[in-house]
Enzyme design. Sequence first.
Site, PDB file in Angstrom:
ATOM      1  N   GLN A 117       0.806  -1.224   0.000  1.00  0.00           N
ATOM      2  CA  GLN A 117       0.000   0.000   0.000  1.00  0.00           C
ATOM      3  C   GLN A 117       0.848   1.287   0.000  1.00  0.00           C
ATOM      4  O   GLN A 117       0.540   2.245  -0.700  1.00  0.00           O
ATOM      5  CB  GLN A 117      -0.936  -0.017   1.211  1.00  0.00           C
ATOM      6  CG  GLN A 117      -2.059   0.974   1.117  1.00  0.00           C
ATOM      7  CD  GLN A 117      -3.078   0.821   2.238  1.00  0.00           C
ATOM      8  OE1 GLN A 117      -3.803   1.728   2.527  1.00  0.00           O
ATOM      9  NE2 GLN A 117      -3.141  -0.322   2.869  1.00  0.00           N
TER      10      GLN A 117
ATOM     11  N   SER B 284      -3.622   5.636  11.886  1.00  0.00           N
ATOM     12  CA  SER B 284      -4.215   4.684  10.951  1.00  0.00           C
ATOM     13  C   SER B 284      -3.659   4.960   9.563  1.00  0.00           C
ATOM     14  O   SER B 284      -3.508   6.116   9.161  1.00  0.00           O
ATOM     15  CB  SER B 284      -5.737   4.819  10.951  1.00  0.00           C
ATOM     16  OG  SER B 284      -6.300   3.805  10.151  1.00  0.00           O
ATOM     17  N   GLU B 285      -3.348   3.900   8.818  1.00  0.00           N
ATOM     18  CA  GLU B 285      -2.639   4.047   7.545  1.00  0.00           C
ATOM     19  C   GLU B 285      -3.383   4.915   6.539  1.00  0.00           C
ATOM     20  O   GLU B 285      -2.768   5.492   5.648  1.00  0.00           O
ATOM     21  CB  GLU B 285      -2.359   2.669   6.934  1.00  0.00           C
ATOM     22  CG  GLU B 285      -3.625   1.911   6.555  1.00  0.00           C
ATOM     23  CD  GLU B 285      -3.387   0.435   6.257  1.00  0.00           C
ATOM     24  OE1 GLU B 285      -2.409  -0.118   6.770  1.00  0.00           O
ATOM     25  OE2 GLU B 285      -4.190  -0.165   5.531  1.00  0.00           O
ATOM     26  N   ASN B 286      -4.714   5.037   6.701  1.00  0.00           N
ATOM     27  CA  ASN B 286      -5.473   5.881   5.777  1.00  0.00           C
ATOM     28  C   ASN B 286      -5.413   7.362   6.157  1.00  0.00           C
ATOM     29  O   ASN B 286      -6.234   8.148   5.703  1.00  0.00           O
ATOM     30  CB  ASN B 286      -6.927   5.405   5.658  1.00  0.00           C
ATOM     31  CG  ASN B 286      -7.639   5.292   6.985  1.00  0.00           C
ATOM     32  OD1 ASN B 286      -7.019   4.949   7.993  1.00  0.00           O
ATOM     33  ND2 ASN B 286      -8.919   5.574   7.016  1.00  0.00           N
TER      34      ASN B 286
ATOM     35  N   SER C  44       0.927   9.625   4.844  1.00  0.00           N
ATOM     36  CA  SER C  44       0.714   8.645   5.902  1.00  0.00           C
ATOM     37  C   SER C  44       1.762   7.537   5.818  1.00  0.00           C
ATOM     38  O   SER C  44       2.333   7.118   6.833  1.00  0.00           O
ATOM     39  CB  SER C  44      -0.689   8.049   5.778  1.00  0.00           C
ATOM     40  OG  SER C  44      -0.878   7.058   6.764  1.00  0.00           O
TER      41      SER C  44
END
Lengths: 231, 231, 212, 212
Positions: free
Chosen positions: B103, D46-48, D88
């Site tokens: 990601q 949080s990765e988002n 992020s």
Amino acid sequence: MINKIVQSVADALAGVKDGSTVLIGGFGSVGQPDVLIEGLIEQGASNLTAVLNNAGVGRIGVARLMELGRVRKIVCSFPRSSDPVVFETLYREGRIELEIVPQGTLAERIRAAGAGIPAFYTATAAGTKLEQGKEAREFEGKRYVMERALPGDVALIEAWEADRWGNLVYRGSGANFNPVMAMAAELTIAQVQHIRELGELHPHMIMTPGVYVNRVVQVDRGGDWLTPEAG
Amino acid sequence: MINKIVQSVADALAGVKDGSTVLIGGFGSVGQPDVLIEGLIEQGASNLTAVLNNAGVGRIGVARLMELGRVRKIVCSFPRSSDPVVFETLYREGRIELEIVPQGTLAERIRAAGAGIPAFYTATAAGTKLEQGKEAREFEGKRYVMERALPGDVALIEAWEADRWGNLVYRGSGANFNPVMAMAAELTIAQVQHIRELGELHPHMIMTPGVYVNRVVQVDRGGDWLTPEAG
Amino acid sequence: MPFTRDQMAARLADDVPEGWCVNLGIGIPTMVANHVPPTREVIFQSENGVIGMGPAPAKGHEDPWLINAGKQLITLAKGASFVGHADSFAMIRGGHIDLCVLGAFEVAENGDLANWATSENDTAPAVGGAMDLAAGAKRLWVIMEHTTKDGRSKLVERCGYPLTGLACVRRVYTNLAVLDVVPEKGFVVVDLAPGVTLDELRAKTAAPLHTN
Amino acid sequence: MPFTRDQMAARLADDVPEGWCVNLGIGIPTMVANHVPPTREVIFQSENGVIGMGPAPAKGHEDPWLINAGKQLITLAKGASFVGHADSFAMIRGGHIDLCVLGAFEVAENGDLANWATSENDTAPAVGGAMDLAAGAKRLWVIMEHTTKDGRSKLVERCGYPLTGLACVRRVYTNLAVLDVVPEKGFVVVDLAPGVTLDELRAKTAAPLHTN
């Protein structure tokens, strides 16, 4: 309770070691951590490598630090300024080392250090004198230069507002090199105009999350103290 | 007068060509350009490469686009989802190509495309199966993988507010892949909940400057329409 | 009669269409903004992270936190936004600036640009953002005097000074003429300043000139 | 009696000091947040792009625009901020996360982690942000059942499944024990669940166990 706010400039700069690489934010006089630079002069660390856009103006701030013989090397994009006397004298006399880096490459190398990227390729400087000593390589028939990450031991930055988590909000064009330098140093120290309560800063206005900031010191001198001539 | 606002979803998607690489924003259901994806289904372009985090849920949106045979290849980090039936069937039958990208590498490859960086090195995936077919290299004794920029012909993104310059403000966790995808495509199309007058958006709240945006279409359905189950 | 600097800037401004995102270098390039009529929306980007600069501030209405790349005080246009340096140069280097206008020491007929260092200079040369702009902008126009103070042509067959960028200049605006830089061909005269003849221009230019 | 999942999460939470920035993976790791007392400030990332998550929202007070990496609805803590995905993961990959907690299929005594793909799986494996977290976080702790459903040890001498990251796990919290992963040495028992003996642990672990 997390509280990154320290009570004095001396506390903010405690422990900066001889031989450190110091990233110094600001573009022109805006966003410049001038009080922290004075504090660093006071603090005494020497044999420093200073990474910043300009090589100092007049005989104050970074120029003063250089004049005191505390800077071994400058990494910058624009050593000239309106009054570059200190740097030019030291440089002519071979008493300071200079690495000239295109401004965008400088910003991107610092970001790379903050983002875990050891090296990247850029078209900037390809085929020019500043490519010398670097690897070059073609991608899809175009020439690029490999640039390495540029991390700091310390970053001195300036912001408009902070909270106790070290979240920072910038004013006007005051962000410039500050957010990217905050990401790239082991010890990031911010001088700010205003301290806000936790939760007062709008989550979408915070450009530098406190995760990147170690110490915050308030240097409130109102809104008008800055003169735009420097740099 | 600069005016990037178009009056219909069809206008927003006009000219998307067969064979395009389409970057699609969103993480889970938040920040997902669902109306634009429906518009793309309607518009008819085929043989697409879709770049996004997940490979679609159920039989709507991107999953529907795949089910219609319009997607040649998916580039994503997480092909599984709560209901991945369409993707899994196509994949098992060899009717869709898959490139799995961690990601962070996905986000950074897209950023690189937007920032003029053809390639960079990362520790992510070094020594793993996802390193296969890529150059690896050591810097200071540590192993890194070289990753290439991932540009799009088109980016479909979602934001909360826009003005006629195409400046975008996001809400909550709705930014995610949207700002970086906006930078990386030839044609960036944004669906937004609200259109504001020029000057109404706070300069420091604008995460995506209009420079990156080509077309904006309003899809106002109030604040409550989003259900959090997808993805 | 050759163009004045203001006329050069105005001539260039005439060629900037509505909607472009434009980065102006320090010096004569900065003057271009004054000649774009307010009815034609152009987005002026400054490398220090300002996207959408307005006109110079009125006396007494300066904000000391708002400066451009030349360290001059500025205002914001409606629709302006801010980014940090890494994002600002991502915009520049990623090909998102429609036009960059720079000054130059020399422009060669193959489009090479030299504008950051002279061999005579014994102090450290200062590159700033010029190499990033030369490599990254969609198009690069140069605005400069046609000759040096001692009369040497700044348009040349090959640059003698260290290069800023290779084959990057698309157009040159001087006090004598406007010239395109055409690949495989060289300088093509687009326009002459009032009263300047082609022969006179040839005499003052150290590279072949073409006409369409 | 082995730890329940909640007890495992609580045991791990005990070891998280105030001030750390912590990223929790999907599943048992997410439960850790519930066991950090509100008086101890920990920043959950949080990765988002959410930095500073608060507790789960009260019924009727959900904001559909606020989710975590597991796509669950969240709230913001005071002091929270947002970034986009590139920023992020710059935070994650640049070493700014003090602790990442992930689940695993296997952890090897050299610290190798396998948690994204199994050879049995005929569908496409899903890596998400696990490789970025494994490579980038300052420290990585794994929380998982000690054995698979059919009784095989998930602590192994060498991973059989495809790796997520090499030599990245520092500590493992299971339903039976807490173990450090020490370079050049392997698994070192820190703590046993109540009633679990060292012999029992050895019998259920497919790698040598050390004690300090």
